[in-house]
Write a protein that holds these residues in place. Sequence first.
Motif, mmCIF file in Angstrom:
data_model
loop_
_atom_site.group_PDB
_atom_site.id
_atom_site.type_symbol
_atom_site.label_atom_id
_atom_site.label_comp_id
_atom_site.label_asym_id
_atom_site.label_seq_id
_atom_site.Cartn_x
_atom_site.Cartn_y
_atom_site.Cartn_z
ATOM 1 N N ASP A 12 0.835 -1.200 0.000
ATOM 2 C CA ASP A 12 0.000 0.000 0.000
ATOM 3 C C ASP A 12 0.872 1.253 0.000
ATOM 4 O O ASP A 12 0.607 2.223 -0.723
ATOM 5 N N CYS A 13 1.910 1.207 0.781
ATOM 6 C CA CYS A 13 2.798 2.357 0.890
ATOM 7 C C CYS A 13 3.492 2.633 -0.437
ATOM 8 O O CYS A 13 3.651 3.785 -0.842
ATOM 9 N N CYS A 14 3.881 1.544 -1.114
ATOM 10 C CA CYS A 14 4.488 1.724 -2.437
ATOM 11 C C CYS A 14 3.533 2.469 -3.357
ATOM 12 O O CYS A 14 3.925 3.404 -4.065
ATOM 13 N N ALA A 15 2.277 2.047 -3.313
ATOM 14 C CA ALA A 15 1.283 2.691 -4.176
ATOM 15 C C ALA A 15 1.165 4.166 -3.839
ATOM 16 O O ALA A 15 1.113 5.025 -4.726
ATOM 17 N N LEU A 16 1.153 4.475 -2.548
ATOM 18 C CA LEU A 16 1.031 5.877 -2.135
ATOM 19 C C LEU A 16 2.254 6.687 -2.573
ATOM 20 O O LEU A 16 2.130 7.855 -2.961
ATOM 21 N N ILE A 17 3.409 6.028 -2.523
ATOM 22 C CA ILE A 17 4.610 6.745 -2.975
ATOM 23 C C ILE A 17 4.495 7.066 -4.460
ATOM 24 O O ILE A 17 4.744 8.198 -4.893
ATOM 25 N N PHE A 18 4.062 6.091 -5.207
ATOM 26 C CA PHE A 18 3.899 6.351 -6.640
ATOM 27 C C PHE A 18 2.888 7.465 -6.889
ATOM 28 O O PHE A 18 3.071 8.315 -7.755
ATOM 29 N N LEU A 19 1.849 7.429 -6.094
ATOM 30 C CA LEU A 19 0.812 8.454 -6.253
ATOM 31 C C LEU A 19 1.377 9.846 -5.960
ATOM 32 O O LEU A 19 1.107 10.802 -6.692
ATOM 33 N N SER A 20 2.168 9.928 -4.901
ATOM 34 C CA SER A 20 2.755 11.233 -4.568
ATOM 35 C C SER A 20 3.646 11.717 -5.698
ATOM 36 O O SER A 20 3.629 12.895 -6.064
ATOM 37 N N VAL A 21 4.421 10.787 -6.241
ATOM 38 C CA VAL A 21 5.298 11.170 -7.342
ATOM 39 C C VAL A 21 4.463 11.645 -8.523
ATOM 40 O O VAL A 21 4.772 12.655 -9.172
ATOM 41 N N TYR A 22 3.377 10.945 -8.771
ATOM 42 C CA TYR A 22 2.490 11.329 -9.869
ATOM 43 C C TYR A 22 1.924 12.731 -9.652
ATOM 44 O O TYR A 22 1.878 13.561 -10.565
ATOM 45 N N PHE A 23 1.522 13.011 -8.422
ATOM 46 C CA PHE A 23 1.013 14.348 -8.091
ATOM 47 C C PHE A 23 2.070 15.405 -8.376
ATOM 48 O O PHE A 23 1.803 16.445 -8.979
ATOM 49 N N ILE A 24 3.275 15.093 -7.917
ATOM 50 C CA ILE A 24 4.347 16.086 -8.079
ATOM 51 C C ILE A 24 4.627 16.321 -9.561
ATOM 52 O O ILE A 24 4.754 17.469 -10.011
ATOM 53 N N ILE A 25 4.674 15.248 -10.305
ATOM 54 C CA ILE A 25 4.968 15.408 -11.738
ATOM 55 C C ILE A 25 3.874 16.211 -12.432
ATOM 56 O O ILE A 25 4.141 17.151 -13.188
ATOM 57 N N THR A 26 2.630 15.872 -12.121
ATOM 58 C CA THR A 26 1.532 16.576 -12.787
ATOM 59 C C THR A 26 1.509 18.052 -12.409
ATOM 60 O O THR A 26 1.301 18.917 -13.258
ATOM 61 N N LEU A 27 1.725 18.311 -11.135
ATOM 62 C CA LEU A 27 1.710 19.714 -10.709
ATOM 63 C C LEU A 27 2.861 20.490 -11.330
ATOM 64 O O LEU A 27 2.697 21.654 -11.728
ATOM 65 N N SER A 28 3.999 19.841 -11.441
ATOM 66 C CA SER A 28 5.107 20.608 -12.026
ATOM 67 C C SER A 28 4.904 20.774 -13.530
ATOM 68 O O SER A 28 5.347 21.767 -14.108
ATOM 69 N N ASP A 29 4.195 19.828 -14.133
ATOM 70 C CA ASP A 29 3.815 20.040 -15.538
ATOM 71 C C ASP A 29 2.959 21.289 -15.667
ATOM 72 O O ASP A 29 3.122 22.092 -16.591
ATOM 73 N N LEU A 30 2.058 21.423 -14.739
ATOM 74 C CA LEU A 30 1.183 22.601 -14.779
ATOM 75 C C LEU A 30 2.000 23.869 -14.554
ATOM 76 O O LEU A 30 1.804 24.878 -15.225
ATOM 77 N N GLU A 31 2.916 23.763 -13.645
ATOM 78 C CA GLU A 31 3.758 24.916 -13.344
ATOM 79 C C GLU A 31 4.534 25.346 -14.588
ATOM 80 O O GLU A 31 4.720 26.529 -14.833
ATOM 81 N N CYS A 32 4.979 24.356 -15.343
ATOM 82 C CA CYS A 32 5.769 24.669 -16.532
ATOM 83 C C CYS A 32 4.888 24.866 -17.757
ATOM 84 O O CYS A 32 5.400 24.988 -18.871
ATOM 85 N N ASP A 33 3.601 24.819 -17.554
ATOM 86 C CA ASP A 33 2.710 25.131 -18.655
ATOM 87 C C ASP A 33 2.655 24.024 -19.715
ATOM 88 O O ASP A 33 2.336 24.269 -20.862
ATOM 89 N N TYR A 34 2.998 22.793 -19.320
ATOM 90 C CA TYR A 34 2.899 21.713 -20.300
ATOM 91 C C TYR A 34 1.467 21.217 -20.447
ATOM 92 O O TYR A 34 1.071 20.716 -21.487
ATOM 93 N N ILE A 35 0.713 21.306 -19.391
ATOM 94 C CA ILE A 35 -0.696 20.931 -19.505
ATOM 95 C C ILE A 35 -1.522 22.084 -18.963
ATOM 96 O O ILE A 35 -0.997 22.931 -18.246
#
Lengths: 139, 1208
Positions: A12-35
Amino acid sequence: MESVVFIFSLIDCCALIFLSVYFIITLSDLECDYINARSCCSKLNKWVIPELIGHTVVTVLMLISLHWFIFLLNFPVATWNIYRYIMVPSGNMGVFDPTEIHNRGQLKSHMKEAMIKLGFHLLCFFMYLYSMILALIND
Amino acid sequence: MSAPAGLPPRPSAPPPLGAPAGVAQAGARPQHNGPVQHQMQFFTGYPQNYSAPSGHYAQVPSKAVPSQVDNQYGAGYYSTGYSVPAQSVLTPSVGSNLLNTQGSQQSYSKVPPHPVESAEGLGQGAISSTSYLRTNTPQSYSAFGSHYSTSVSSSVASQGFPLNSGHYAMPMVSSAAYPSLSYPSMATASPYGQVFTSQSLPAIGQFKEMNAFSGQSTVVSHSLQQVPMGYRSTSWSTSDVQSAQDSLSRNHTESLAKASNQTSTVGGVDSSHLVSQNVRFIKSGVGSSVSSAVTSSERTPVDHSAQPGPVPSVTKPSESLLQEGIQYDGYVNNQASSTPAPLSSSSAIDSSSTTSSASPVPNNYDALEGGGFPETRSITSSPAPAPSVPPTSKTSKPFGYGYPALQPGYQNSAPPTSAMQPTNPGHHSGFQQYSQQYPGMNQLSSSLGGLNLQHSQQPESLRPVNLIQDRNILPITPVPAPVPNLNSDLRKLNCSPDSFRCTLTNIPQTQTLLNKAKLPLGLLLHPFRDLTQLPVITSSTIVRCRSCRTYINPFVSFIDQRRWKCNLCYRVNDVPEEFMYNPLTRSYGEPHKRPEVQNSTVEFIASSDYMLRPPQPAVYLFVLDVSYNAVEAGYLTVLCQSLLENLDKLPGDSRTRIGFITFDSTVQFYNLQEGLSQPQMLIVSDIDDVFLPTPDSLLVNLHESKELIKDLLNALPNMFTNTRETHSALGPALQAAFKLMSPTGGRISVFQTQLPSLGAGLLHSREDPNQRSSTKGVQHLGPATDFYKKLALDCSGQQTAVDLFLLSSQYADLASLACMSKYSAGCIYYYPSFHHTHNSAQAEKLQKDLKRYLTRKIGFEAVMRIRCTKGLSIHTFHGNFFVRSTDLLSLANVNPDAGFAVQMSIEESLTDTSLVCFQTALLYTSSKGERRIRVHTLCLPVVSSLADVYAGADVQAVICLLANMAVDRSVSSSLSDSRDALVNAVVDSLSAYMSTVSNLQQSTLIAPNSLKLFPLYVLALLKQKAFRTGTSTRLDDRVYAMCQMKSQPLIHLMKMIHPNLYRIDRLTDEGAIHVNDRVVPQPPLQKLSAEKLTREGVFLMDCGSIFYIWIGKSCDNNFIKDVLGYPNYAAVPQKLTQLPELDTLSSERTRSFISWLRDSRPLNPVLQVIKDESPAKTDFFQHLIEDRTEAAFSYYEYLLQIQQQTCK
């Protein structure tokens, strides 16, 4: 039995870690105007409830298996997740609202939150790993 | 030297204006002297120098005539004359070649005693040139000139100087710095070159000859340059003049202030003497002071170097350029030689030690720098470097670095400013002194009068005002926007405050300083405002910065002919070949004269690079509520009538399309396909899954199907008269509208009269009428569902905007419905208790609003980006739009009545720059199918002292930004929170200010003059419908007020927050203005308090969207007869919404005043006449915000409360 609990927690923790990474990546995409904000928020909002459930399950599991220390460690974070979900105003489209994410530094605070969670989950990961090994040895 | 480069562009603009200013100034200076009459000084210190400058003035006229053939270019010509001064100045020392000079000198010397005379002489010269406008330039110029002249006399340079008189040292300079010799020939280059030269030349004696030569060459170029100027002058003249004056006065005042400071600092020794000197400086302008400095000696070499700079200014185009250049230079130089500044100061000190008289000089310099006399600043800095560093190296530096070097310069300036702060009182007194002297000048021309006022302005903004004792703080004329403390040329070029305003016109250097000031930093934008004059540029390449994509603007600097430096990110870019050609003057090689670089508001016609798809036709879709409620209210009649009248005026081209959807519990479509004999109604009753019955024929070409459309519009009002359907399926109708519009985008206008009760997006009543006057929190300010928000975002993605007209008599949950417009960049209109016959005022308002709405300009598929100088960042946006990425606002439609606000923070310290710029670029498709970009650029100075931050506060902008923030706060938190935040904003900023002013008694409430209206406006906000508590306010009214605060431009918002009250029963022609052959009386503004109302009077209150005329009980019968057309007070009806056109003087005056007020805004306000005993008078009295109500403090009580809190 205990080892089963920790094996589950570890996964479960592994899944949550992946999820956090996914959040970070998506948010930084937004920050950089990719999405754009709309797709970013709809992507992220989809995962808010799975995250909440995943984390609550581990917390409850720890309570049931009477691992007090780990439970107390997880409890504030789980509470925060639930609180955040409940407190979304009725007119908003979820925890991440595309119309507000660029206002009042919300993007930054979301980012910070995701980072902190990532750190927390990493910590938990090693704790579970240790506990699991210990439990397996004991068995 | 990026700075110099930057200058050239502006100069062209300024020159026309500059001339008048110069004249005015010249006149002014002598006068100043006159009052003070410090003749002694002249004689003692620098008779020679002094006379020289004057000579230069005198010369101007004489010289100018011969040199310049074309009258048109008088301005430019004038400038030449100016440059001449430099020569003339020299003459005295050298043995003058110019006959005129001497004469002029004489006149000048006389001047002090006979100010008038001198003024006249100047005036004549100016007249000959035609262009009175020059003002700014001359001032600065003259200062320089004198300055130089002085230096000349003292220094060896004298010989070389005459040569320099050509001023064209610059070419030389450029050559020195720059291997490429191309400069001399290029007129453009000259300005830059000049600036540099000034520094380098003096240092290098050898160059002198060269200079002379180059000077000649430049001269030629000058004459050429003039032409563009002429062009400029035509377009700019009027507005510019004013600004020029402003700038002049400002400079003046500042120098004054500084002077006073100096006095204080100087202290002991020859206190009287010093003082007089200072004064004199002020009056005579910088130039004289400089001259005194020169006498002091050591400096001379330095000055010398500086001199060249001014000299170049001789060219007219360059003059303006010079100024700018100088300014910039100042910065640049400072940067380049950060050391110089300190050096100069040290040298100054030395000199002072040598000569007592000299001491004032250095001070002066500093003061000048601080004061925002950038030019002076540059000069000072330059001298210092000259001695210390080899000239060449210096010159090269400026060229290469430009900005980085700026810091030091900046710092230099900073110390003086800070010095000002503590000395405030003294400085103030200085100012007063000054003003006293002024009266003598009254005889001067009106332009001078303007100056006079302006002078007082700068110190004014910091004048402490005791709010509790000073009861009449409201000015009698509407509050003007503060003018940024920039040099005159920049100021002239700056964006109009109507389109672009910043809450702080002096940007604090760091976030820490901003936090200390406790004022919000933000911009208020009105980017798509209707403009009477807008340069439109068609060009295949739009020049933009390659890294930050900033559009080229007047505040960039040209490093040389081929390169320009971005003023936002400081990247150096190439000037494209095409940009070298100026289509306006049909000349080549003058990139700084292109309209993009001459106007801070321009519009580009964009190429296909700026399109994602071909421009779409204008598409208008009307979604109309036809339920029982709607038919009962009868809005359809008004709407159809307006549409019929304005069908041909709808913005668009031959492709314009239009469509109609009506809905009650079902959705009805109208097939208007060409060829049908009559409109065909198609009913879709499946509201859970709406579909388009005939997707192709619902939106039809306006011109092809005009007859069918007219038929439909005529039939619509009567089609549903017998309906019994009370439900409203707004959600499904909107979904259908979205489907219909998504291929093209366009505008959906929704008319809704009740709470949507069927299908998706249905709402429930959330308002508890018993809570309307609750003083506790107000609930339900946010939307109840995200349906409308999602729909708006979908629409926004398809370039469709939704405009909402809500005409309900019941609660309709505007908070939820408004979302459809908020996020799709639409607009919201609300007509509470609308009824076409029972509420004629609302019906009239709807009619007028519709007329404006249907015919106003519209932009489709728009995006807006706001860029700002590196170091600043935007963190919150207010307005109706969707923020698509960090700085990109997506506006499906943009209309001229939409305002926006943004909040900013300072992320990096701005210590290395002295100016910050903001640029908004609005890319849109016009209704004619053209892709256009409207660009506004605003430039503001950076300051390092708290006092300067307060001095530059724009109270109206601050209030509007606070209102926006408070709306956000009340939705996200609670109403009481936002009210507290508003009060705290006042308390914090005032106590922060009071702590900076140490010598005040703590028991009073002091505000700087710039913020004296702050508490009043905040009180007005607290009593506004949006934020008031305790008074019964319907939820929809409150939410509507909040929506308006978020989306109205500043001018409208201010009227809404703080209406203007005039007494109109005694209008006179005193102070009246003439507009289009009509005399418009200008009654003074009254305080919003019942104490100002008298029963004998008649008062007009201008609330922006409505005018109230309140008639007192014992009002003069003549007024009622002459203006209202009724025999006596009793005969006046309760509901009167129009003034009859009577043929009497007072009627004419009243009507012309009201129509003048109306003309000044796009929305046609409704007029409502209120008798003293009519029930409607509460509407009027609720706007008297200084009075006490049962639920809220009076202004005085509120001040006491604030005082209590500040003392804590």
